[in-house]
Design an enzyme around this catalytic site. Structure first.
Site, PDB file in Angstrom:
ATOM      1  CB  SER A  37      -7.026  -2.468   9.120  1.00 55.77           C
ATOM      2  OG  SER A  37      -7.727  -3.688   9.176  1.00 55.77           O
ATOM      3  CB  THR A  70       0.048  -5.939  -1.070  1.00 51.49           C
ATOM      4  OG1 THR A  70      -0.147  -7.068  -0.210  1.00 51.49           O
ATOM      5  CG2 THR A  70      -0.800  -4.777  -0.588  1.00 51.49           C
ATOM      6  CE1 TYR A 106      -3.031  -5.924  11.102  1.00 47.70           C
ATOM      7  CE2 TYR A 106      -5.371  -6.208  11.576  1.00 47.70           C
ATOM      8  CZ  TYR A 106      -4.359  -5.826  10.715  1.00 47.70           C
ATOM      9  OH  TYR A 106      -4.695  -5.330   9.483  1.00 47.70           O
ATOM     10  CB  ILE A 119      -0.952  -0.015   1.223  1.00 50.94           C
ATOM     11  CG1 ILE A 119      -1.930  -1.198   1.082  1.00 50.94           C
ATOM     12  CG2 ILE A 119      -1.718   1.292   1.348  1.00 50.94           C
ATOM     13  CD1 ILE A 119      -2.851  -1.402   2.277  1.00 50.94           C
ATOM     14  CE  LYS A 164      -3.434  -2.244  10.820  1.00 50.71           C
ATOM     15  NZ  LYS A 164      -2.652  -1.331   9.966  1.00 50.71           N
ATOM     16  CG  ASP A 173      14.547   0.652  12.191  1.00 46.26           C
ATOM     17  OD1 ASP A 173      13.299   0.517  12.180  1.00 46.26           O
ATOM     18  OD2 ASP A 173      15.307  -0.019  12.913  1.00 46.26           O
TER      19      ASP A 173
END
Ligand SMILES: *[C@@H]1O[C@H](CO)[C@@H](O)[C@H](O)[C@H]1NC(C)=O
Length: 387
Positions: A194, A241, A206, A47, A210, A108
């Site tokens: 997301s 992707t 996760y 993305i 999000k 980084d």
């Protein structure tokens, strides 16, 4: 007593009225981003790469960050520890080909000082930073490797793998960029969030990350508002992707616990117009960055597919993926085999390569209305019942 017929009628009228309004309009767009400076974190692939190219197409100067600068960089971030496709230099070549300027920055995002120094350097070099896209995410290979394990077995590792380069780096990049944007009284920050911020998909850490990205955009937007800086959270749909096409979601279906909602066969959808291409997301972002009315949307969760519908954005296949809160999306997913027989689903393409859709495909995917429902309904039907 109101009869169910009248109720149905009112709902239908409301639904039609909702679909007739166009919050995103082509008429509000500046023609280009020439002279504007954008930073996309995590731009080697996926993305982030699509957004960089989308911004480049409209003339922006784009900085893409990541650890894989060139093919000689060490890269073991793919599924199973294999090198992932793509480097920052390859992204930059495509941004330039698309009409933009591009700088590959080996940064980084997990290193606070490097991140701060980098953003300050961008402003020293150009006197501005107009757009920050918080996209870097380092757990693409970690997630499928640990699929099916509960959070108590994953331990602290889950938190750090998923939310260090991701949530924490997004917070800090926003801090560093906001210092310049608020001084300039202009700017746009986008968190790539997301649907997983609303509903369980892979992993507890996760979902937390999000959800926090959405909340970050909402709360930062409040404080940024006095200085004319817009911040939003973007929820792409299923995006085709490189990593997803290479099977990064393999094993993810081993979900444990309660069934959290409708199951989609992601692997099948990824090769269809129901999957967004990274460039489609990028073109929606570019249009939003050019929208003179973008501040009206500050603090919100926005779907690139909804933006694309209003702005008239199409992808490199000549198609426009409908938003996942639309009747068109749900009906097409349900009638997949029928649409396949009609040839309407055959849109698989090499990423970023233009293909020619048939007239029927154009009619179905580009012209037919989406019929969306308001986003808050997603919260009611798919979110955890936490209110
Ligand atoms: C707010 O920012 C936009 C660009 O992001 C700019 O066009 C506009 O002039 C700014 N408004 C004010 C009041 O500074």
């Amino acid at each position: 007593m109101v009869g169910w017929r009248s109720l149905l009628f009112v709902v239908l009228i409301a639904f039609i009225a909702y679909n007739l309004q166009t919050p995103f309009s082509k008429a509000n767009l500046e023609p280009s981003l020439v002279g504007k400076v954008a930073v996309v974190t995590g731009g080697s692939r996926g993305i982030g790469k699509g957004i960089a190219i989308g911004l480049g197409e409209t003339g922006a100067t784009v900085y893409v960050t990541g650890r894989t600068v060139s093919s000689s960089s060490t890269n073991t971030g793919g599924p199973g520890g294999v090198p992932q496709a793509g480097t920052l230099e390859e992204t930059c070549a495509e941004v330039v080909k698309a009409g933009g300027k591009c700088i590959a920055a080996g940064v980084d995002s997990g290193n606070d000082e490097q991140l701060r120094e980098f953003i300050d350097q961008v402003v020293r070099d150009h006197g501005r930073i107009d757009v920050l896209v918080n996209n870097a995410f380092s757990a693409v290979s970690w997630l499928p490797k640990h699929a099916g394990k509960p959070f108590w077995e994953k331990g602290a590792d889950a938190w750090d793998q998923v939310n260090h380069v991701g949530l924490r780096s997004h917070y800090l990049a926003s801090v560093f960029a906001a210092r310049h944007m608020t001084t300039a009284k202009s700017g746009l920050i986008i968190n790539v969030g997301s649907f997983g911020g609303l509903n369980y998909i892979f992993d507890v850490a996760y979902g937390i990350g999000k959800a926090a990205m959405d909340r970050m955009a909402a709360d930062m937007a409040i404080e940024l508002a006095t200085d004319n800086v817009t911040m939003i959270s973007l929820w792409p749909g299923i995006v085709a992707t490189e990593n997803i096409q290479d099977g990064a979601l393999g094993g993810m279906s081993e979900r444990r616990g309660l069934a959290p909602g409708p199951e989609f066969d992601t692997a099948a959808l990824v090769q269809s117009p129901l999957a967004e291409t990274p460039l489609f997301v990028g073109r929606a972002v570019s249009a939003f960055a050019r929208d003179r009315t973008k501040f009206d949307f500050t603090g919100k969760v926005l779907l690139p597919a909804t933006m694309a519908a209003g702005y008239g954005v199409i992808d490199e296949r000549g198609l426009r993926t409908p938003p996942f809160n639309s009747v068109k999306f749900l009906a097409a997913a349900a009638l997949k085999s029928t649409l396949q027989e009609q040839g309407l689903f055959a849109a698989s393409t090499e990423l970023f390569k233009a293909v020619k859709p048939t007239a029927n495909m154009e009619l179905f995917w580009k012209k037919l209305p989406d019929l969306t429902v308001p986003q808050f309904i997603l919260k009611l039907v798919a979110g955890s019942p936490n209110l």
